[in-house]
Design an enzyme around this catalytic site. Structure first.
Site, PDB file in Angstrom:
ATOM      1  N   ASP A  11      88.263  35.916  29.210  1.00 28.57           N
ATOM      2  CA  ASP A  11      87.510  35.759  28.036  1.00 28.57           C
ATOM      3  C   ASP A  11      86.953  34.519  28.006  1.00 28.57           C
ATOM      4  O   ASP A  11      87.367  33.587  28.803  1.00 28.57           O
ATOM      5  CB  ASP A  11      88.520  36.079  26.581  1.00 28.57           C
ATOM      6  CG  ASP A  11      87.947  35.612  25.589  1.00 28.57           C
ATOM      7  OD1 ASP A  11      86.749  36.212  25.105  1.00 28.57           O
ATOM      8  OD2 ASP A  11      88.407  35.036  24.727  1.00 28.57           O
ATOM      9  N   ASP A  13      85.569  32.403  24.986  1.00 31.83           N
ATOM     10  CA  ASP A  13      85.953  31.483  23.680  1.00 31.83           C
ATOM     11  C   ASP A  13      87.298  31.543  23.266  1.00 31.83           C
ATOM     12  O   ASP A  13      87.987  32.630  23.199  1.00 31.83           O
ATOM     13  CB  ASP A  13      85.052  32.257  22.378  1.00 31.83           C
ATOM     14  CG  ASP A  13      83.811  32.404  22.279  1.00 31.83           C
ATOM     15  OD1 ASP A  13      83.174  31.294  22.938  1.00 31.83           O
ATOM     16  OD2 ASP A  13      83.010  33.047  21.958  1.00 31.83           O
TER      17      ASP A  13
HETATM   18  C1  BG6 Z   1      84.011  36.259  20.891  1.00 30.93           C
HETATM   19  C2  BG6 Z   1      84.606  35.729  19.758  1.00 30.93           C
HETATM   20  O1  BG6 Z   1      84.066  35.405  21.936  1.00 30.93           O
HETATM   21  O2  BG6 Z   1      82.555  36.498  20.567  1.00 30.93           O
HETATM   22  C3  BG6 Z   1      84.217  36.166  18.518  1.00 30.93           C
HETATM   23  O3  BG6 Z   1      85.991  35.455  20.107  1.00 30.93           O
HETATM   24  C4  BG6 Z   1      82.788  36.283  18.161  1.00 30.93           C
HETATM   25  O4  BG6 Z   1      84.876  35.398  17.256  1.00 30.93           O
HETATM   26  C5  BG6 Z   1      82.050  36.902  19.289  1.00 30.93           C
HETATM   27  O5  BG6 Z   1      82.361  36.908  16.828  1.00 30.93           O
HETATM   28  C6  BG6 Z   1      80.627  37.109  19.231  1.00 30.93           C
HETATM   29  O6  BG6 Z   1      80.169  35.865  19.479  1.00 30.93           O
HETATM   30  P1  BG6 Z   1      78.490  35.160  19.334  1.00 30.93           P
HETATM   31  O7  BG6 Z   1      78.362  34.139  19.947  1.00 30.93           O
HETATM   32  O8  BG6 Z   1      77.783  36.329  19.785  1.00 30.93           O
HETATM   33  O9  BG6 Z   1      78.356  35.252  17.746  1.00 30.93           O
HETATM   34 MG    MG Z   2      88.586  34.632  22.759  1.00 34.35          MG
END
Ligand code: BG6
Ligand code: MG
Length: 213
Positions: A11, A13
């Site tokens: 993963d 984030d």
């Molecule tokens: C994930 C995060 O990696 O990405 C979530 O943990 C987030 O919190 C999701 O909502 C979508 O991210 P983005 O950058 O497309 O808004």
């Molecule tokens: Mg994450």
């Protein structure tokens, strides 16, 4: 030693870098502007889930309803704030222990992939100096269902041409550990998911991967 895995799917984030805190700050600004209570406990439920699904969770605490058009506008505003924070990231925002871990696993000849729900994943990887580093990147741009659906991890496995049972997922989200399990993969967890005991391994740091692999 007989190997259990051929590929490690990370993963992004909250595992590779701390953009989970930037998601929090951006959603907090939106929630505050609209008088909606929002804190780190609610934020933990947003880990791994898509932007629109995250907004729906935040709006559970809203006193008034929002139309679909208003929801689209809020999600777009959040993404603008978030992208501003991302634009200030540099390779210094890639934690040293994460880079050491990735390089060690590569030396051990594991295939390495990203499995992230984020549509901003390619930009983040560029910013932290990992553009082109991974053998496959599966992210929010190539999926229709976000975690806990296993689609993003199954696509990563497909890109690598590795059977799901030979992939280990590394996650900070409970929804991500669930997605790995539904997809027939094991999960090593850090952060919130580790605290919740959601993984087959619940680690204090990503670097502990080098001890189990
Ligand atoms: C994930 C995060 O990696 O990405 C979530 O943990 C987030 O919190 C999701 O909502 C979508 O991210 P983005 O950058 O497309 O808004
Ligand atoms: Mg994450």
């Amino acid at each position: 030693m007989v190997r259990e895995f051929d590929a490690i799917i990370f993963d992004l984030d909250g595992v590779i870098c701390y953009t989970d805190e930037y998601h929090y700050r951006a959603w907090k600004a939106i929630a505050d502007n609209n008088g909606i209570p929002f804190d780190h406990t609610i934020n933990n439920r947003l880990r791994g889930v898509s932007r629109m699904a995250s907004l729906e969770i935040i709006l559970e605490k809203s006193a008034c309803p929002f139309s679909d058009a208003e929801k689209e506008a809020l999600a777009a505003q959040k993404n603008e704030i978030y992208k501003q924070l991302l634009s200030e990231m540099t390779p210094d925002d890639l934690p040293k222990e994460v880079k050491r871990t990735l390089d060690t696993l590569r030396e051990k000849q594991y295939l390495l992939a990203i499995g992230s729900s984020s549509k901003n994943a390619p930009f983040i990887l560029q910013q932290i100096g990992l553009g082109g580093y991974f053998d496959a990147v599966s992210d929010g741009n190539n999926i229709t269902h976000s975690k806990p659906d296993p689609e993003v991890f199954l696509k990563a496995a497909q890109m690598l041409n590795v059977a799901p049972s030979r992939c280990l997922v590394v996650e900070d989200a409970v929804s991500g550990a669930q997605a790995a399990h539904v997809g027939g993969m094991k999960a090593a967890c850090v952060g919130d998911a580790s605290n919740e005991g959601a993984g087959d391994w619940n680690l204090q740091s990503v670097e502990e991967l080098t001890e189990i692999l």
